[in-house]
Write an enzyme that holds these catalytic residues in place. Structure first.
Site: not given
Ligand SMILES: CC(C)(COP(=O)(O)OP(=O)(O)OC[C@H]1O[C@@H](n2cnc3c(N)ncnc32)[C@H](O)[C@@H]1OP(=O)(O)O)[C@@H](O)C(=O)NCCC(=O)NCCS
Length: 409
Positions: A122, A409
């Protein structure tokens, strides 16, 4: 390829709940969906669709967040953020974050907060690591209090119904004095009280205790769990704290004593506790409170920089010009003059030369006083065009007590 975003309808709630299960790694039954329905603010949900399929989810709670100075600020509590494994790394999270922060701004909330499944996600969206929490364990036969509680009154073991008549008010008074704490709506307590077996982490159901003052008014509450274990005939039983809040520190110490003085208990364990747990300093042998974990807890994003900065109080009277970078929401970037102190604060945009420069995420990290400007400066995250400004910012942003996120949360 883009994936349209919109809030879900009530009928779509089971579908959204189902979409959370693979990303978060759980299977659920019908009861969970109904619990989820109780606490979900439908108009604050967001789902990404690939045709009919829900491939991204997000939501927000409308919280009151306590900020330094014991003031309450409306804050969005970001939650249920997932993207389907079949659609990951195609920008869905980024598009949801954009849309969500626009919505937060439109609602007039100055701050967004969240807890992160991974601490690497984030920062790029402007969230800074604003508070940490600790877990610890304490063996009861080593837990003599050098400074026992001076609270008078009495303790009562009660059932869940009695606990819920009085416990939430104790929490509600206390959270107003804890930067980083949020309010708990009735629906939160309704779900909490169900104490569903799969939410117990393999432990017992809860026990409940209320503390009453000499006039019989409830001024403290405690909920805990117990696991049963033994080795060579010796108890290894552990009491794990679930909730512990009192009207003041002495009542809270009385609740700790109740746990530590339990018969047949080997140790007391606590998770998600404040990093400056005062109990350690009450112990005759403080090293016995063994910290087992310290983790990042609350991540905080300033959505309206001036609105948020002027809503808290500061440790000393000072004026600082902060130049803020914000690649994710460029219109938030700029120079801000912050003129504040213990009695109030004002913030305006300015053209003046900056004393400090930093990313909006680092200003978010400083906001609750959970990290010093010096630590961020030494980590290469904050610059000080005005020599000495980092030290001034240390005192200025300091918070007593340090922030503690009381409610997951
Ligand atoms: C984390 C999650 C929501 C990412 O969704 P996503 O659609 O793949 O993310 P995006 O493609 O929009 O990526 C946006 C940016 O974040 C980065 N990013 C996404 N997931 C990441 C992770 N787990 N760790 C580090 N960077 C991450 C991407 O590389 C991308 O980077 P950039 O802008 O520098 O290119 C997804 O992998 C997921 O659902 N994970 C399991 C549940 C979870 O952990 N949810 C978060 C709860 S707090």
């Amino acid at each position: 390829m883009t994936f349209p975003l919109r809030p879900i309808t009530d009928e779509e709630l089971p579908q959204l709940f189902h979409a959370l299960q693979d990303p978060f790694g759980f299977h659920s039954d019908g009861d969970d969906v109904e619990d989820f329905r109780l606490t979900t603010e439908l108009d604050r949900t967001l789902a990404a669709f690939d045709d009919e399929e829900m491939v991204g989810t997000a939501g927000a709670y409308s919280f009151e967040l306590t900020v330094p100075g014991n003031l309450l600020v409306d804050a969005a509590g970001i939650t249920i953020v997932t993207v389907s494994a079949t659609h990951r790394r195609r920008g869905i999270l980024r598009s949801m974050m954009e849309r969500q922060l626009d919505d937060v701004a439109e609602r007039g909330e100055t701050i967004a907060i969240l807890t992160a499944s991974e601490a690497s996600i984030y920062g790029r969206f402007g969230y800074g690591l604003a508070s940490q929490s600790s877990s610890w364990t304490l063996e009861t036969d080593r837990a003599t209090l050098a400074r026992p509680s001076t609270a008078t009154g009495r303790l009562r073991l009660v059932d869940a119904d009695r606990f819920l008549e009085a416990g939430p008010q104790v929490y509600d008074r206390r959270r107003r004095e804890i930067p980083g704490a949020v309010n708990r709506v009735q629906a939160w307590w309704d779900v909490w009280q169900k104490d569903r077996p799969h939410t117990r982490g393999g432990q017992s159901a809860r026990w409940y205790v209320l503390h009453e003052d000499d006039a019989g008014e409830v001024d403290g509450m405690l909920a805990y769990r117990r696991n049963r274990d033994a080795e060579h005939g010796l108890s290894r039983n552990v009491l794990t704290v679930d909730q512990l809040y009192g009207a003041d520190d002495e009542v809270e110490a009385a609740l700790w004593s109740f746990l530590l003085d339990h018969d047949l208990i080997h140790s007391v364990a606590a998770h998600g506790r404040p990093v400056d747990e005062p109990l350690r300093w009450r112990l005759a042998d403080p090293r016995r409170l063994v910290t087992t974990d310290v983790v990042d807890d609350l991540w905080l994003r300033l959505v309206d920089v001036c609105g948020a900065l002027s809503a808290r109080r500061y440790g000393t009277t000072d004026r600082l010009v902060v130049e803020v970078a914000d690649p994710f929401r460029p219109h938030t970037a700029g120079r801000y003059l912050l003129d504040g102190g213990p009695d109030g604060a004002a913030c305006t945009r300015t053209d003046a030369d900056p004393d400090l420069t930093m990313d909006v995420a680092d200003l978010g990290a400083l906001y609750l006083g959970g990290v010093t400007a010096t630590a961020l400066h030494r980590a290469g995250r904050i610059e000080e065009p005005t020599p000495g400004a980092v030290r001034r910012a240390d005192v200025f942003f300091a918070s007593s007590p340090p922030p503690w996120m009381t409610t997951g949360f």
